[in-house]
Motif scaffolding. Structure first.
Motif, mmCIF file in Angstrom:
data_model
loop_
_atom_site.group_PDB
_atom_site.id
_atom_site.type_symbol
_atom_site.label_atom_id
_atom_site.label_comp_id
_atom_site.label_asym_id
_atom_site.label_seq_id
_atom_site.Cartn_x
_atom_site.Cartn_y
_atom_site.Cartn_z
ATOM 1 N N SER A 170 8.778 -32.241 -4.852
ATOM 2 C CA SER A 170 8.863 -31.197 -5.912
ATOM 3 C C SER A 170 7.134 -30.751 -6.079
ATOM 4 N N LEU A 171 7.255 -29.870 -7.048
ATOM 5 C CA LEU A 171 5.922 -29.599 -7.537
ATOM 6 C C LEU A 171 6.145 -28.256 -8.382
ATOM 7 N N LEU A 172 4.281 -28.666 -8.927
ATOM 8 C CA LEU A 172 4.800 -27.651 -10.021
ATOM 9 C C LEU A 172 3.618 -26.678 -9.894
ATOM 10 N N VAL A 173 3.933 -25.315 -9.267
ATOM 11 C CA VAL A 173 3.331 -24.389 -9.052
ATOM 12 C C VAL A 173 2.870 -23.554 -10.371
ATOM 13 N N ARG A 174 1.383 -23.203 -10.383
ATOM 14 C CA ARG A 174 0.787 -22.376 -11.745
ATOM 15 C C ARG A 174 0.311 -20.714 -10.717
ATOM 16 N N VAL A 175 0.902 -19.776 -11.356
ATOM 17 C CA VAL A 175 0.381 -18.465 -10.485
ATOM 18 C C VAL A 175 -0.693 -17.709 -11.680
ATOM 19 N N GLN A 176 -2.108 -18.001 -11.255
ATOM 20 C CA GLN A 176 -2.908 -16.437 -12.274
ATOM 21 C C GLN A 176 -2.042 -15.031 -12.204
ATOM 22 N N ALA A 177 -2.263 -14.522 -13.337
ATOM 23 C CA ALA A 177 -1.928 -13.275 -13.863
ATOM 24 C C ALA A 177 -3.204 -12.676 -12.394
ATOM 25 N N GLY A 178 -1.955 -11.608 -11.950
ATOM 26 C CA GLY A 178 -2.309 -11.160 -10.919
ATOM 27 C C GLY A 178 -2.259 -11.292 -9.079
ATOM 28 N N CYS A 179 -2.422 -12.617 -9.050
ATOM 29 C CA CYS A 179 -2.226 -13.631 -8.025
ATOM 30 C C CYS A 179 -0.738 -13.752 -7.903
ATOM 31 N N GLU A 180 -0.952 -14.009 -6.327
ATOM 32 C CA GLU A 180 0.521 -14.031 -5.664
ATOM 33 C C GLU A 180 0.253 -14.738 -4.236
ATOM 34 N N LEU A 181 1.709 -15.564 -4.400
ATOM 35 C CA LEU A 181 2.403 -16.887 -3.506
ATOM 36 C C LEU A 181 2.380 -15.459 -2.274
ATOM 37 N N LYS A 182 1.806 -15.345 -1.339
ATOM 38 C CA LYS A 182 2.153 -13.937 -0.182
ATOM 39 C C LYS A 182 3.416 -14.333 0.622
ATOM 40 N N GLU A 183 4.432 -13.445 1.711
ATOM 41 C CA GLU A 183 5.628 -13.400 2.264
ATOM 42 C C GLU A 183 5.256 -14.750 2.867
ATOM 43 N N HIS A 184 6.194 -15.875 2.747
ATOM 44 C CA HIS A 184 5.916 -16.745 3.843
ATOM 45 C C HIS A 184 7.683 -17.539 4.359
ATOM 46 N N VAL A 185 7.540 -19.161 4.152
ATOM 47 C CA VAL A 185 9.224 -18.737 5.127
ATOM 48 C C VAL A 185 8.400 -20.468 5.524
ATOM 49 N N HIS A 186 10.239 -20.897 4.501
ATOM 50 C CA HIS A 186 10.096 -22.790 5.265
ATOM 51 C C HIS A 186 11.091 -22.719 6.318
ATOM 52 N N GLU A 187 9.990 -23.081 7.398
ATOM 53 C CA GLU A 187 11.356 -22.949 8.736
ATOM 54 C C GLU A 187 12.619 -24.187 8.234
ATOM 55 N N GLY A 188 12.444 -25.544 7.764
ATOM 56 C CA GLY A 188 13.332 -26.509 7.592
ATOM 57 C C GLY A 188 13.929 -27.130 6.632
ATOM 58 N N GLN A 189 12.994 -26.362 5.537
ATOM 59 C CA GLN A 189 13.779 -26.251 3.858
ATOM 60 C C GLN A 189 14.657 -25.233 2.807
ATOM 61 N N TRP A 190 15.427 -26.492 2.000
ATOM 62 C CA TRP A 190 15.738 -24.333 1.124
ATOM 63 C C TRP A 190 14.550 -25.013 0.421
ATOM 64 N N GLU A 191 14.146 -23.752 -0.908
ATOM 65 C CA GLU A 191 13.661 -23.951 -1.860
ATOM 66 C C GLU A 191 14.575 -23.893 -3.636
ATOM 67 N N MET A 192 13.991 -24.360 -4.564
ATOM 68 C CA MET A 192 14.206 -23.885 -5.651
ATOM 69 C C MET A 192 13.575 -23.627 -6.722
ATOM 70 N N HIS A 193 13.222 -22.663 -7.628
ATOM 71 C CA HIS A 193 12.186 -21.884 -7.650
ATOM 72 C C HIS A 193 13.171 -21.851 -9.150
ATOM 73 N N GLU A 194 12.221 -22.622 -10.679
ATOM 74 C CA GLU A 194 13.373 -22.856 -11.582
ATOM 75 C C GLU A 194 11.808 -22.367 -13.005
ATOM 76 N N VAL A 195 11.447 -21.262 -12.923
ATOM 77 C CA VAL A 195 10.221 -20.122 -14.101
ATOM 78 C C VAL A 195 10.833 -20.586 -15.404
ATOM 79 N N ILE A 196 8.878 -21.957 -15.555
ATOM 80 C CA ILE A 196 9.373 -22.781 -16.507
ATOM 81 C C ILE A 196 8.462 -21.619 -17.160
#
Length: 128
Positions: free
Chosen positions: A57-83
């Motif tokens: 588990s990670l906290l992910v902080r994305v600055q205004a206008g920035c992005e996590l560009k398209e990507h894939v996790h081949e071996g894992q499911w992921e859950m995002h909870e917007v804090i």
């Protein structure tokens, strides 16, 4: 980001993570720059080796206008909870709005991306 969202984000950043063999004060865990995405910082709350590789588990902080560009996790499911904050995401071909309280389930092998809005975005990301 409103006052309530700031308080929620702060509570996650300053909480305690308890695992089977130890606990960690999250305030002592440093934010680090994401190794791939500019304007994105991560705080590693639970490391894979603490859970025999089954969870992290990670906290992910994305600055205004920035992005996590398209990507894939081949071996894992992921859950995002917007804090806190807001933005937009894509999951496969589907676009969605992200706002405080949003939850996204991302199956392994599915392309996804996240872009922060004008107030930035904080996500609790869980990997299974």
């Amino acid at each position: 980001m409103n006052i309530c969202e700031n308080q929620i984000a702060s509570s996650f950043e300053n909480s305690t993570v308890i695992t089977e063999n130890k606990s960690r004060n999250c305030a002592e865990v440093e934010w680090s720059q994401h190794p791939v995405f500019s304007g994105v910082d991560i705080k590693k709350l639970v490391l894979p080796e603490e859970c025999n590789g089954a969870f992290s588990s990670l906290l992910v902080r994305v600055q205004a206008g920035c992005e996590l560009k398209e990507h894939v996790h081949e071996g894992q499911w992921e859950m995002h909870e917007v804090i806190s904050g807001s933005g937009e995401s894509t999951l496969g071909e589907q676009g969605s709005k992200y706002s405080s309280g949003s939850i996204a389930i991302i199956p392994r092998g599915v392309k996804h991306s996240v872009k922060a809005g004008s107030d930035g975005l904080v996500i609790l990301a869980k990997f299974f």
